[in-house]
Design a protein around this motif. Structure first.
Motif, mmCIF file in Angstrom:
data_model
loop_
_atom_site.group_PDB
_atom_site.id
_atom_site.type_symbol
_atom_site.label_atom_id
_atom_site.label_comp_id
_atom_site.label_asym_id
_atom_site.label_seq_id
_atom_site.Cartn_x
_atom_site.Cartn_y
_atom_site.Cartn_z
ATOM 1 N N CYS A 86 -37.612 -80.381 20.576
ATOM 2 C CA CYS A 86 -37.135 -79.051 20.208
ATOM 3 C C CYS A 86 -37.249 -78.833 18.702
ATOM 4 C CB CYS A 86 -35.688 -78.849 20.660
ATOM 5 S SG CYS A 86 -34.498 -79.810 19.731
ATOM 6 N N SER A 87 -37.168 -77.580 18.303
ATOM 7 C CA SER A 87 -37.137 -77.236 16.878
ATOM 8 C C SER A 87 -35.767 -76.653 16.560
ATOM 9 C CB SER A 87 -38.241 -76.234 16.527
ATOM 10 O OG SER A 87 -38.047 -75.010 17.203
ATOM 11 N N ILE A 88 -35.241 -77.005 15.405
ATOM 12 C CA ILE A 88 -33.927 -76.549 14.963
ATOM 13 C C ILE A 88 -34.125 -75.699 13.720
ATOM 14 C CG2 ILE A 88 -31.652 -77.262 14.129
ATOM 15 C CD1 ILE A 88 -32.169 -79.930 15.646
ATOM 16 N N ASP A 89 -33.596 -74.482 13.765
ATOM 17 C CA ASP A 89 -33.703 -73.563 12.634
ATOM 18 C C ASP A 89 -32.309 -73.278 12.103
ATOM 19 O OD1 ASP A 89 -36.636 -72.832 12.593
ATOM 20 O OD2 ASP A 89 -36.147 -72.344 14.667
ATOM 21 N N VAL A 90 -32.128 -73.516 10.810
ATOM 22 C CA VAL A 90 -30.831 -73.294 10.168
ATOM 23 C C VAL A 90 -31.030 -72.293 9.043
ATOM 24 C CG1 VAL A 90 -28.889 -74.354 8.974
ATOM 25 C CG2 VAL A 90 -30.141 -75.667 10.702
ATOM 26 N N THR A 91 -30.264 -71.217 9.082
ATOM 27 C CA THR A 91 -30.318 -70.204 8.033
ATOM 28 C C THR A 91 -29.032 -70.263 7.223
ATOM 29 O OG1 THR A 91 -31.674 -68.769 9.426
ATOM 30 C CG2 THR A 91 -30.616 -67.755 7.524
ATOM 31 N N VAL A 92 -29.170 -70.293 5.891
ATOM 32 C CA VAL A 92 -27.998 -70.313 5.020
ATOM 33 C C VAL A 92 -27.500 -68.876 4.881
ATOM 34 C CG1 VAL A 92 -27.107 -70.924 2.744
ATOM 35 C CG2 VAL A 92 -28.925 -72.303 3.776
ATOM 36 N N ILE A 93 -26.303 -68.615 5.383
ATOM 37 C CA ILE A 93 -25.761 -67.251 5.331
ATOM 38 C C ILE A 93 -24.574 -67.140 4.373
ATOM 39 C CG2 ILE A 93 -26.581 -66.630 7.628
ATOM 40 C CD1 ILE A 93 -23.853 -67.220 8.768
ATOM 41 N N GLY A 94 -24.167 -68.261 3.782
ATOM 42 C CA GLY A 94 -23.085 -68.228 2.804
ATOM 43 C C GLY A 94 -22.883 -69.587 2.166
ATOM 44 N N GLY A 95 -22.272 -69.599 1.000
ATOM 45 C CA GLY A 95 -22.015 -70.849 0.299
ATOM 46 C C GLY A 95 -22.693 -70.876 -1.058
ATOM 47 N N LYS A 96 -22.175 -71.708 -1.963
ATOM 48 C CA LYS A 96 -22.717 -71.830 -3.312
ATOM 49 C C LYS A 96 -23.332 -73.217 -3.512
ATOM 50 C CE LYS A 96 -19.182 -68.715 -5.229
ATOM 51 N NZ LYS A 96 -18.070 -68.594 -6.213
ATOM 52 N N GLN A 97 -24.489 -73.240 -4.155
ATOM 53 C CA GLN A 97 -25.171 -74.497 -4.476
ATOM 54 C C GLN A 97 -25.350 -75.381 -3.243
ATOM 55 O OE1 GLN A 97 -23.176 -76.468 -7.703
ATOM 56 N NE2 GLN A 97 -23.484 -74.777 -9.135
ATOM 57 N N THR A 98 -25.797 -74.777 -2.157
ATOM 58 C CA THR A 98 -26.006 -75.534 -0.927
ATOM 59 C C THR A 98 -27.099 -76.580 -1.143
ATOM 60 O OG1 THR A 98 -25.373 -73.618 0.386
ATOM 61 C CG2 THR A 98 -26.617 -75.355 1.508
ATOM 62 N N GLY A 120 -15.631 -74.944 -1.588
ATOM 63 C CA GLY A 120 -15.882 -73.944 -0.564
ATOM 64 C C GLY A 120 -16.742 -74.511 0.546
ATOM 65 N N MET A 121 -16.851 -73.763 1.608
ATOM 66 C CA MET A 121 -17.633 -74.200 2.755
ATOM 67 C C MET A 121 -19.038 -73.625 2.701
ATOM 68 S SD MET A 121 -15.017 -74.096 5.986
ATOM 69 C CE MET A 121 -13.700 -75.306 6.121
ATOM 70 N N VAL A 122 -19.926 -74.260 3.419
ATOM 71 C CA VAL A 122 -21.249 -73.696 3.620
ATOM 72 C C VAL A 122 -21.224 -72.931 4.942
ATOM 73 C CG1 VAL A 122 -22.155 -75.736 4.809
ATOM 74 C CG2 VAL A 122 -23.716 -74.217 3.610
ATOM 75 N N GLU A 123 -21.944 -71.825 4.989
ATOM 76 C CA GLU A 123 -21.996 -71.014 6.204
ATOM 77 C C GLU A 123 -23.441 -71.010 6.695
ATOM 78 O OE1 GLU A 123 -20.022 -67.206 5.942
ATOM 79 O OE2 GLU A 123 -18.773 -67.936 4.297
ATOM 80 N N LEU A 124 -23.617 -71.431 7.948
ATOM 81 C CA LEU A 124 -24.955 -71.640 8.492
ATOM 82 C C LEU A 124 -25.087 -70.973 9.854
ATOM 83 C CD1 LEU A 124 -25.154 -75.492 7.789
ATOM 84 C CD2 LEU A 124 -26.052 -73.666 6.327
ATOM 85 N N ARG A 125 -26.271 -70.459 10.127
ATOM 86 C CA ARG A 125 -26.615 -69.982 11.470
ATOM 87 C C ARG A 125 -27.612 -70.970 12.061
ATOM 88 N NH1 ARG A 125 -27.258 -63.887 13.123
ATOM 89 N NH2 ARG A 125 -25.029 -64.294 12.925
ATOM 90 N N VAL A 126 -27.316 -71.474 13.249
ATOM 91 C CA VAL A 126 -28.135 -72.513 13.874
ATOM 92 C C VAL A 126 -28.806 -71.969 15.128
ATOM 93 C CG1 VAL A 126 -28.162 -74.865 14.805
ATOM 94 C CG2 VAL A 126 -26.538 -74.274 12.988
#
Length: 315
Positions: free
Chosen positions: A235-247, A166-172
């Motif tokens: 700059c600062s980069i913020d990544v939120t995990v919004i989906g995916g298993k065992q990221t 499966g894919m990982v789902e991220l908000r950047v």
């Protein structure tokens, strides 16, 4: 030869290396012959070899990392890029310049050949070098407002899908501004140093080390329009995990942490650089030509004898 006052050199090699191994012993013997005080990091020793190795040490000493941080003036790291990355992180808080001796395959960071340590390594230690600052990424994983991991990486921070598929789902977000939602196999956040590592294999651009930017490269994105982008170093980069298993969250692909849905990963450039010392004849573009086979014909790639062309960067 009399000891050189104030010239204490730390030597690092791959963990588990034999105390009889020719590569690091050759470097140590050369340093001793030129009057340097030599401390070999005891991280190379295993529990099985420790007592025998320490008993047979002549002209040098095995030392803990804490001792090296207090006493060493320069550090010589022998191995491939992986060995260099791991030891560079250990020395990140110290003002100890690093010199790489290549015993691996590519050697983007270890640019002195083992068969050329005399005289190149010695002349570099004596001051015939080009100095270069490289920067680390600082990555924090925050869960419910609590920091659960805090690591640095010289190459990259990689957020990737787990082994279950499966894919990982991220908000950047960048500097607090929404950039995009991403569905992909992963996301690479790399330094200029790391632009010739995993990011390059994912079709990211090569950044010259002096640019100092941050590179974001999606890995096999679901939307083919998600492309690599270079951001300013401050700059600062913020990544939120919004989906995916065992990221997974990987630092230089050597330190691995897990993230769950809702976790927040913040990545910035650590303000303290580490100093690399290259031989005076080091040439960044010659290094790229040799490692990436630029200017070579199709019949030359993979068949060129080592060192016959474009080896000046390593001398």
């Amino acid at each position: 030869m009399a000891k050189r006052p104030g010239k204490c050199i730390a030597v690092f090699a791959k963990h588990g290396s034999s105390h009889k191994q020719a590569s690091w012993r050759t470097v140590v013997d050369l340093l001793i012959a030129h009057g340097y005080t030599v401390l070999v990091c005891d991280d190379i020793l295993t529990a099985r070899t420790r007592n025998k190795a320490e008993a047979q040490a002549v002209g040098y000493s095995f030392a803990s990392l804490d001792t090296i941080l207090k006493k060493a003036h320069k550090a010589v790291i022998i191995g491939g890029d992986g060995t260099f990355l791991g030891n560079a992180r250990k020395l990140a808080k110290a003002d100890i310049p690093l010199i790489g001796v290549n015993q691996g395959r590519l050697g983007f960071l270890t640019d002195i050949r083992l068969d050329d340590i005399d005289p190149t390594l010695i002349s570099t230690l004596k001051g015939e070098y080009t100095s270069e600052d490289r920067y680390f990424l600082q990555g924090q994983i925050m869960r419910d407002g609590v920091t659960v991991a805090d690591q640095i990486a010289l190459n990259d921070v990689v957020i990737s899908r787990g082994i279950v598929g499966g894919m990982v789902e991220l908000r950047v977000e960048v500097n607090g501004t929404f950039m995009y939602d991403l569905r992909a196999d992963g996301l690479i956040i790399a330094t200029a140093t790391g632009s010739t590592a995993y990011a390059l294999s994912a079709d990211g651009p090569i950044l010259h080390p002096s640019t100092g930017g941050i590179l974001i490269v999606p890995v096999a994105p679901h939307a083919l329009t998600n492309r690599p982008i270079v951001l300013p170093q401050n700059c600062s980069i913020d990544v939120t995990v919004i989906g995916g298993k065992q990221t997974g969250v990987h630092f230089d692909m050597q330190i691995n942490d897990r993230a769950v849905v809702g976790d927040h990963i913040r990545i910035v450039v650590n303000p303290k650089p580490i100093q690399l010392l290259h031989p005076n004849r080091y040439d960044y573009f010659a290094m790229l030509r040799q490692k990436l086979h630029w200017s070579a014909s199709l019949t030359e790639v993979g068949h060129r004898p080592r060192g016959l062309r474009d080896s000046g960067h390593a001398k």
